[in-house]
Scaffold this motif. Structure first.
Motif, mmCIF file in Angstrom:
data_model
loop_
_atom_site.group_PDB
_atom_site.id
_atom_site.type_symbol
_atom_site.label_atom_id
_atom_site.label_comp_id
_atom_site.label_asym_id
_atom_site.label_seq_id
_atom_site.Cartn_x
_atom_site.Cartn_y
_atom_site.Cartn_z
ATOM 1 N N LEU A 1 4.469 6.732 2.502
ATOM 2 C CA LEU A 1 3.853 6.766 3.820
ATOM 3 C C LEU A 1 2.670 5.804 3.895
ATOM 4 N N LEU A 2 1.888 5.732 2.836
ATOM 5 C CA LEU A 2 0.748 4.819 2.821
ATOM 6 C C LEU A 2 1.224 3.370 2.873
ATOM 7 N N PHE A 3 2.273 3.069 2.114
ATOM 8 C CA PHE A 3 2.845 1.725 2.166
ATOM 9 C C PHE A 3 3.313 1.386 3.577
ATOM 10 N N TRP A 4 4.029 2.306 4.209
ATOM 11 C CA TRP A 4 4.559 2.060 5.555
ATOM 12 C C TRP A 4 3.423 1.834 6.540
ATOM 13 N N LEU A 327 5.088 2.737 -13.266
ATOM 14 C CA LEU A 327 5.469 4.112 -12.982
ATOM 15 C C LEU A 327 4.823 5.104 -13.935
ATOM 16 N N ARG A 328 4.275 4.611 -15.018
ATOM 17 C CA ARG A 328 3.654 5.495 -16.000
ATOM 18 C C ARG A 328 2.362 6.119 -15.474
ATOM 19 N N GLN A 333 0.314 3.398 -9.563
ATOM 20 C CA GLN A 333 1.394 3.340 -8.569
ATOM 21 C C GLN A 333 0.837 3.318 -7.152
ATOM 22 N N MET A 334 -0.179 4.145 -6.892
ATOM 23 C CA MET A 334 -0.768 4.198 -5.559
ATOM 24 C C MET A 334 -1.361 2.842 -5.178
ATOM 25 N N MET A 338 -0.191 0.310 -2.099
ATOM 26 C CA MET A 338 -1.173 -0.169 -1.120
ATOM 27 C C MET A 338 -1.142 -1.693 -1.031
ATOM 28 N N TRP A 339 -1.175 -2.338 -2.184
ATOM 29 C CA TRP A 339 -1.143 -3.798 -2.203
ATOM 30 C C TRP A 339 0.167 -4.312 -1.607
#
Length: 390
Positions: A1-4, A327-328, A333-334, A338-339
């Motif tokens: 959702l943050l990416f979108w 993924l670790r 990952q967050m 975002m980037w």
């Protein structure tokens, strides 16, 4: 959702400066945490300071190849983030300064150029040195191709590199320059760097974990993956055990690992083949857009520089993730998502610049509901015509 959400949010000069200033502050804070870890002074049990217990600190610094992890609890992800921060700022150091905000961003770029190498040395990750050099070279080539680099910019960039070299000579031994140098020397004495050696992992010190990952892939079709969850569940999906135990040469017939050190193997297990293809497509899409409309970056001002920098970041990210896995770490990952959202938005900003030549100073979302009203008239390049309303 943050990416979108970020991918659908228009890149304005104000938002871009906020993102880059936060990235610079993050780089400085991670350096401070890395220094605290190196000296063993972080005695407050909080993740904000990257706390190590005394036993963990002793274990990670007892050998010659000591490494710190800062906020990611993983040295190579720490080094990779430092390398990506360096790359994303490099266009602002090389590009032409048209406005006062450009000059402010250039000061941030100089700061990150000094801080990022220290973070890379603290991580003791030699691959991060290589991707930093590769990313800087690709950035220079891209900006030369569209004539965004002037002679004085090259002189300034070379002067900054010389300053970093002097800085590393003076304080490098305290940050782990000897460890990185030793790793490069050990690599030259190891297995030859061949294509087959890279695929098997033997040439990059990943032979055992790569083979364990391939064995795990052979256990199922993986068209649909497990799905991503908390770290313990992800580890169980990868290895079949919440403790990360895989068959190996250990005394009990198994070896405990943290992951397979390969983003793509682990993504297939979590997302499936279909999900992994979609994931890679989301990363490649902004890169292809920027490559196609690279000339428009010259007319897009600051946003064009951001589009170049963040696209090069994800290109070297794809390469480096062959031997490590974002993924670790949940917080890494967050940051990656975002980037990636910002990369999509910045790449999309080049499309109006390519079509109309006005640049980012008037730019609408696909639904034409947003106009950039944050740029003050004094900051607009004088050669731009008066933009129409969205």
């Amino acid at each position: 959702l943050l990416f979108w959400k970020l991918s659908r949010t228009g890149v304005t000069p104000g938002r871009m400066r906020l993102f880059l200033s936060l990235t610079a502050v993050m780089a400085v804070w991670m350096l401070a945490v890395g220094v605290l870890q190196r000296t063993g002074l972080n005695t407050v049990n909080t993740r904000v300071l990257g706390y190590y217990s005394p036993d963990t600190w002793a274990a990670r610094h007892e050998g010659k190849d000591r490494a710190d992890t800062s906020l990611f609890d993983h040295s190579e992800l720490y080094g990779e983030y430092a390398a990506l921060s360096l790359i994303v700022f490099s266009p602002f150091l090389l590009g032409k300064a048209l406005t006062r905000s450009d000059r402010r961003l250039r000061r941030f770029a100089v700061l990150v150029l000094l801080v990022a190498p220290a973070n890379i040395l603290l991580s003791a990750a030699r691959s991060c040195v290589l991707i930093s050099v590769l990313g800087l070279c690709l950035t220079v080539v891209a900006m030369l191709a569209i004539r965004l680099v002037r002679a004085e910019s090259c002189i300034r960039f070379l002067t900054s590199i010389a300053a970093v070299a002097v800085f590393l000579i003076l304080v490098g031994p305290h940050f782990g320059l000897d460890v990185v140098t030793r790793k490069f020397n050990a690599g030259s004495d190891g297995p030859p760097l061949t294509f087959d050696g890279i695929l098997s992992g033997n040439a990059i010190n990943r032979g055992f974990v790569f083979e364990a990952g391939r064995k795990r892939l052979r256990e199922g079709s993986w068209w649909i993956g497990y799905g991503s969850g908390i770290p313990e569940y992800n580890l169980a999906a990868w290895t079949g055990s919440t403790l990360g135990r895989v068959p190996g040469p250990g005394p009990a017939g198994w070896v405990q690992i943290a992951d397979f050190h390969n983003q793509y193997i682990q993504a297939i297990i979590l997302y499936g083949w279909i999900g992994t293809a979609a994931y890679c497509g989301l990363i490649l899409l902004p890169l292809m857009r920027v490559a196609r409309h690279l000339g428009a970056a010259r007319r897009a001002g600051e946003v064009g520089l951001l589009a170049i920098g963040i696209s090069v970041c994800f290109l070297v990210f794809l390469l480096d993730q062959y031997k490590i896995a974002a993924l670790r770490s949940m917080n890494y990952q967050m940051i990656q998502w975002m980037w990636l959202g910002i990369a999509h938005s910045a790449a999309r900003a080049l499309l109006p610049a390519a079509r109309n030549g006005y640049g980012y100073h008037w730019m609408c979302t696909p639904r034409a509901r947003w106009c950039d009203t944050e740029s003050r008239p004094s900051e607009l390049p004088v050669h731009y015509p008066t933009p129409p309303h969205c």
